[in-house]
Enzyme design. Structure first.
Site, PDB file in Angstrom:
ATOM      1  N   HIS A 115       0.820  -1.227   0.000  1.00 23.32           N
ATOM      2  CA  HIS A 115       0.000   0.000   0.000  1.00 23.32           C
ATOM      3  C   HIS A 115       0.848   1.269   0.000  1.00 23.32           C
ATOM      4  O   HIS A 115       0.380   2.314  -0.441  1.00 23.32           O
ATOM      5  CB  HIS A 115      -0.944   0.014   1.209  1.00 23.32           C
ATOM      6  N   HIS A 179       4.032   8.403  13.551  1.00 22.90           N
ATOM      7  CA  HIS A 179       3.167   7.247  13.798  1.00 22.90           C
ATOM      8  C   HIS A 179       3.989   6.017  14.133  1.00 22.90           C
ATOM      9  O   HIS A 179       5.168   5.928  13.797  1.00 22.90           O
ATOM     10  CB  HIS A 179       2.244   6.955  12.611  1.00 22.90           C
TER      11      HIS A 179
HETATM   12  O1  LIG Z   1       0.946  -3.163   8.917  1.00 25.01           O
HETATM   13  C1  LIG Z   1       1.142  -2.508   7.921  1.00 25.01           C
HETATM   14  O2  LIG Z   1       1.297  -3.019   6.818  1.00 25.01           O
HETATM   15  C2  LIG Z   1       1.205  -1.030   8.002  1.00 25.01           C
HETATM   16  C3  LIG Z   1       0.246  -0.301   8.549  1.00 25.01           C
HETATM   17  C4  LIG Z   1       0.213   1.178   8.631  1.00 25.01           C
HETATM   18  C5  LIG Z   1      -0.680   1.765   9.509  1.00 25.01           C
HETATM   19  C6  LIG Z   1      -0.741   3.148   9.642  1.00 25.01           C
HETATM   20  C7  LIG Z   1       0.061   3.994   8.919  1.00 25.01           C
HETATM   21  C8  LIG Z   1       0.974   3.438   8.019  1.00 25.01           C
HETATM   22  O3  LIG Z   1       1.833   4.203   7.316  1.00 25.01           O
HETATM   23  C9  LIG Z   1       1.020   2.038   7.848  1.00 25.01           C
HETATM   24  O4  LIG Z   1       1.845   1.579   6.905  1.00 25.01           O
HETATM   25 FE   LIG Z   2       3.347   2.970   6.261  1.00 24.44          FE
END
Ligand SMILES: O=C(O)/C=C/c1cccc(O)c1O
Ligand SMILES: [Fe+2]
Length: 314
Positions: A115, A179
């Site tokens: 993602h 984060h």
């Molecule tokens: O577990 C994952 O693949 C990543 C989760 C996540 C959650 C919140 C912000 C981010 O940048 C993430 O990649």
């Molecule tokens: Fe991420």
């Protein structure tokens, strides 16, 4: 010869754990406006700096930076799956140029991405395959990590290469800001997860994929209730960071160590190195001016959520 830049936080939690409708509408508006600016720029080539989350890169070989000469998105959470349209000749030329100019850039002809790469392409360009893309991975989770200085230098060299192409180039940075979602750490995991982090996680069985995603969703649900359940978001740091980029003071970040950054803003904040590389690449085109700055801490998405564009001025 000109360039447009957009840096955007990503989060796979969109559609799973969402903030209230007015916040969703606000973010949608910010992204729609960025998409319009990008469409008006009409890029001929996209360079995308993004991280991975143990979906494509593992501890069998963990490069700090890797250019995908070929790349496929796996479609984790609800992100798009499929091949990225990488122009092989330009990607190979970029790899040679970068190596000749002092940066050790790994290459992959079958880079697997998640993602982190897919979301900006979907949100800002409408899909994975709308424009030719050079995807460049920056390791943001698997220690040892590249530092700010090296990342900036890598971005500058990539930028110099881009200026030779005589194309309208869109430079994207994906990730951050502050984060710390629940990403496994090699030093802390059991034998099964260790094996996954060493490489067997590249093809997760569906039940494990489901469990993995559930763990992140549950962490987000808990984080809404208790913002100490994960490393807290840090809006002060996030805004200072965006101001540094706006004021072209990237070099000041060189003094911030990786350990300091983790302590200040969380262990996944290293994703902001994609923004540093993107701005460094843009600076190779000369002076730039930022626009469309947006920031909001969004605990539902475990994200200090930021969005910032910039255009070169020549
Ligand atoms: O577990 C994952 O693949 C990543 C989760 C996540 C959650 C919140 C912000 C981010 O940048 C993430 O990649
Ligand atoms: Fe991420």
């Amino acid at each position: 010869m000109n360039a447009y830049l957009h840096c955007l936080s990503h989060t796979p939690l969109v559609g799973y754990v969402d903030p209230a409708q007015p916040v969703l509408d606000e973010v949608d508006g910010v992204i729609a406006a960025a998409r319009e600016r990008i469409a008006a720029f009409d890029p001929e080539l996209v360079v995308l700096f993004a991280p991975d989350h143990y979906n494509g890169f593992f501890y069998d070989v963990m490069p700090p930076f890797c250019l995908g000469v070929g790349a496929t998105a796996i479609g984790d959470f609800s992100s798009a799956a499929g091949e990225l349209p990488v122009p092989t000749d330009i990607a190979e030329a970029c790899a040679h140029y970068t190596m000749k100019n002092g940066i050790d850039l790994a290459v992959s002809y079958c880079m697997q991405v998640d993602h982190g790469f897919a979301q900006p392409l979907e949100f800002l360009l409408g899909g994975l395959d709308s424009r030719p893309v050079l995807p460049i991975f920056i390791n943001g989770v698997a220690t040892p990590l590249p530092g700010f200085q090296r990342t900036r230098m890598m971005g500058e060299v990539i930028g110099r290469f881009l200026t030779t192409l005589n194309k309208r180039v869109l430079i994207l940075g994906s990730g951050g800001l502050s984060h710390q979602p629940p990403v496994p750490e090699l030093a802390k995991v059991d034998a099964h997860m260790r094996d996954r982090l060493l490489g067997s996680g590249k093809h997760l069985p569906p039940n494990e994929r489901e469990l993995r995603q559930r763990r992140v969703i549950e962490a987000a649900e808990k984080f809404i209730e208790d913002q100490k359940s994960l490393h807290p978001l840090n809006p002060v740091w996030d805004n200072q960071f965006m101001t540094l980029l706006e004021q072209k003071r990237l070099g000041e970040l060189d003094a911030v160590s990786n350990e300091e950054l983790s302590a200040i803003a969380g262990k996944s904040t290293h994703e902001i190195k994609t923004w540093v590389a993107a701005f460094a690449a843009l600076s190779a085109f000369g002076d730039y001016r930022t626009e469309g700055r947006y920031y909001r801490p969004i605990p539902e998405w475990i994200a200090g959520f930021g969005s910032l564009s910039a255009r070169s001025q020549n």
